[in-house]
Enzyme design. Sequence first.
Site, PDB file in Angstrom:
ATOM      1  N   CYS A 131       0.822  -1.220   0.000  1.00  0.00           N
ATOM      2  CA  CYS A 131       0.000   0.000   0.000  1.00  0.00           C
ATOM      3  C   CYS A 131       0.851   1.263   0.000  1.00  0.00           C
ATOM      4  O   CYS A 131       1.021   1.899  -1.033  1.00  0.00           O
ATOM      5  CB  CYS A 131      -0.955  -0.022   1.191  1.00  0.00           C
ATOM      6  SG  CYS A 131      -2.222  -1.287   1.031  1.00  0.00           S
TER       7      CYS A 131
HETATM    8  N1  LIG Z   1      -2.888  -5.883   1.732  1.00  0.00           N
HETATM    9  C1  LIG Z   1      -3.379  -4.761   2.247  1.00  0.00           C
HETATM   10  O1  LIG Z   1      -3.108  -4.386   3.403  1.00  0.00           O
HETATM   11  C2  LIG Z   1      -4.330  -3.916   1.447  1.00  0.00           C
HETATM   12  C3  LIG Z   1      -5.188  -3.017   2.126  1.00  0.00           C
HETATM   13  C4  LIG Z   1      -6.064  -2.250   1.387  1.00  0.00           C
HETATM   14  C5  LIG Z   1      -6.062  -2.330  -0.002  1.00  0.00           C
HETATM   15  N2  LIG Z   1      -5.198  -3.183  -0.633  1.00  0.00           N
HETATM   16  C6  LIG Z   1      -5.254  -3.268  -2.097  1.00  0.00           C
HETATM   17  O2  LIG Z   1      -6.018  -4.418  -2.437  1.00  0.00           O
HETATM   18  C7  LIG Z   1      -5.522  -5.003  -3.653  1.00  0.00           C
HETATM   19  C8  LIG Z   1      -5.193  -6.471  -3.423  1.00  0.00           C
HETATM   20  O3  LIG Z   1      -4.114  -6.552  -2.523  1.00  0.00           O
HETATM   21  P1  LIG Z   1      -3.730  -7.871  -1.721  1.00  0.00           P
HETATM   22  O4  LIG Z   1      -2.790  -7.435  -0.644  1.00  0.00           O
HETATM   23  O5  LIG Z   1      -4.964  -8.631  -1.337  1.00  0.00           O
HETATM   24  O6  LIG Z   1      -2.945  -8.683  -2.838  1.00  0.00           O
HETATM   25  P2  LIG Z   1      -2.415 -10.192  -2.704  1.00  0.00           P
HETATM   26  O7  LIG Z   1      -1.188 -10.262  -3.515  1.00  0.00           O
HETATM   27  O8  LIG Z   1      -2.358 -10.597  -1.263  1.00  0.00           O
HETATM   28  O9  LIG Z   1      -3.546 -11.092  -3.350  1.00  0.00           O
HETATM   29  C9  LIG Z   1      -3.982 -10.996  -4.638  1.00  0.00           C
HETATM   30  C10 LIG Z   1      -4.474 -12.356  -5.125  1.00  0.00           C
HETATM   31  O10 LIG Z   1      -5.001 -12.161  -6.432  1.00  0.00           O
HETATM   32  C11 LIG Z   1      -4.656 -13.297  -7.209  1.00  0.00           C
HETATM   33  N3  LIG Z   1      -4.765 -12.949  -8.624  1.00  0.00           N
HETATM   34  C12 LIG Z   1      -3.897 -12.247  -9.395  1.00  0.00           C
HETATM   35  N4  LIG Z   1      -4.384 -12.127 -10.645  1.00  0.00           N
HETATM   36  C13 LIG Z   1      -5.577 -12.754 -10.672  1.00  0.00           C
HETATM   37  C14 LIG Z   1      -6.554 -12.979 -11.678  1.00  0.00           C
HETATM   38  N5  LIG Z   1      -6.419 -12.497 -12.915  1.00  0.00           N
HETATM   39  N6  LIG Z   1      -7.649 -13.684 -11.345  1.00  0.00           N
HETATM   40  C15 LIG Z   1      -7.815 -14.173 -10.106  1.00  0.00           C
HETATM   41  N7  LIG Z   1      -6.914 -13.999  -9.105  1.00  0.00           N
HETATM   42  C16 LIG Z   1      -5.822 -13.291  -9.387  1.00  0.00           C
HETATM   43  C17 LIG Z   1      -3.256 -13.661  -6.740  1.00  0.00           C
HETATM   44  O11 LIG Z   1      -2.930 -14.994  -7.061  1.00  0.00           O
HETATM   45  C18 LIG Z   1      -3.369 -13.399  -5.231  1.00  0.00           C
HETATM   46  O12 LIG Z   1      -3.733 -14.574  -4.524  1.00  0.00           O
HETATM   47  C19 LIG Z   1      -4.337  -4.137  -4.072  1.00  0.00           C
HETATM   48  O13 LIG Z   1      -4.786  -3.165  -4.972  1.00  0.00           O
HETATM   49  C20 LIG Z   1      -3.907  -3.474  -2.786  1.00  0.00           C
HETATM   50  O14 LIG Z   1      -3.272  -2.240  -3.005  1.00  0.00           O
HETATM   51  C21 LIG Z   1      -4.358  -4.001   0.063  1.00  0.00           C
END
Ligand SMILES: NC(=O)c1ccc[n+]([C@@H]2O[C@H](COP(=O)([O-])OP(=O)(O)OC[C@H]3O[C@@H](n4cnc5c(N)ncnc54)[C@H](O)[C@@H]3O)[C@@H](O)[C@H]2O)c1
Length: 448
Positions: A291
């Site tokens: 983030c």
């Molecule tokens: N982690 C945090 O603290 C947090 C908090 C708020 C917002 N966000 C935002 O949320 C979003 C997701 O972050 P995250 O931390 O959950 O990511 P992450 O990497 O933990 O998880 C993402 C998942 O999506 C899957 N993926 C990728 N491409 C895909 C596709 N085409 N179809 C299906 N699955 C697919 C991956 O295999 C992975 O398991 C980002 O934009 C991030 O900035 C994250």
Amino acid sequence: MIAMPFETPRNDQPKLRLAVEGDLPSTEEDFIADIAIVGLGYVGLPTALAFHAAGMRVIGLDASPARIAAVQAGRVDLLPSDLERLSVALEDPGFTVTMDPSLIADAAAVIIAVPTPVDEYLLPDLRILRSACETVTANVRAGQLVVLTSTTYVGTTNDMLVKPLAERGFTAGRDVYVAFSPERIDPGNASHAHEDVPRVVGGVTPACTELAAEMLSRYVGTVHRVSSPEAAEMTKLLENTFRAVNIALANEFSEASRALGLDVIEVIDAASTKPYGFTRFTPGPGVGGHCIPCDPHYLLWQLRRARVDTPLIEEAMKGIANRPIHVADRAREVLSDTGKPLLGARILMLGVAYKPNVEDVRESPALEIVERLIEGGAEVDYHDRFVPAIRLPGGEAKHHVPDPAIGSYDLVVVHTRHMGTDTSLLGAAPMVLDATYSLPLAANVVRV
Ligand SMILES: NC(=O)c1ccc[n+]([C@@H]2O[C@H](COP(=O)([O-])OP(=O)(O)OC[C@H]3O[C@@H](n4cnc5c(N)ncnc54)[C@H](O)[C@@H]3O)[C@@H](O)[C@H]2O)c1
């Protein structure tokens, strides 16, 4: 009047309708699930579990076989309360985990929660998001609600969903419903239940906003509506840029306080007694995760193209990027004060995860700090019970040392304090450099 009847109890025979009445043509479709979540990561999985716990029938889709296997085995980095939810969900036919994107068409609402990283030049890397939006667009059917939740630049919902859907013949607000709702989850932090953190939502049309708000309110207590997806996208960029700027300021105050012979934490504690106009931020080793080190770059990238100067944000992000270098320099300085050069010094890094109570090392400042110390000739071990192994930016792998002999190191750098970290052992260390600013100062404890 807009209604989104998700009344059918879990496990019941599929009969779900998403209906819009009033100034828009009524759409009626039967769906065999309520919510499909695309991306089962730190955001998507807890969200899927929160909807499931609220009685929704959930399809969780992920593109990674390893992730699917980990979720199905319950071997995932989640809060204990979410792990319990997962074990319940895995027993329920109303909770499906799949790699099959065609199942997207089975759910009344589709939520996209895939990563939005930056590349090595700190430019937005939109490949994953683009690919996920293409998958969703290709599988959408009439009457569905699609909500993008990944943090991204202003205009993404329109560029990656509304326009491609229109090319398939689906007009947002008429044939399908499209909105953006930023995610605010704080992995590893149990003090704010998922259900208690308000959601912001902005739809392409008022009907899109209402349907998305109705869907989100199935698990969350408060939904705040804004006038457009763009306003919702910008809201998330403001939240995370606000944190980045304030963390950079706290780091700068730490250096200023040290130069003036003051304890920055005493100063921050004192300022925090002000009941208005001050928000507490503490200095640290830098920022990690997906983030704060990434999100403001989505805004900077977009504004550069529009020729809008944002020097404050640019400087804050530079300060944040340089912080691990500063920590490594301080380690060299502290060693030198005790008559020891960095070359040949034995250093223990305590904690390498980017924040407490998670196993996530993405963008963790620890990786760069360890690499810099090694480049300077130090021998570096790390201890982090959450992180069995790390790979440094240059490719070298390192493994967690389970029982380090603290007294045998010249310096211990405290990077991450997980719950239950026994800091009493640090008494045996010749010198401790506290990058968490949470240890009491002592003869052998200094701060960054
Ligand atoms: N982690 C945090 O603290 C947090 C908090 C708020 C917002 N966000 C935002 O949320 C979003 C997701 O972050 P995250 O931390 O959950 O990511 P992450 O990497 O933990 O998880 C993402 C998942 O999506 C899957 N993926 C990728 N491409 C895909 C596709 N085409 N179809 C299906 N699955 C697919 C991956 O295999 C992975 O398991 C980002 O934009 C991030 O900035 C994250």
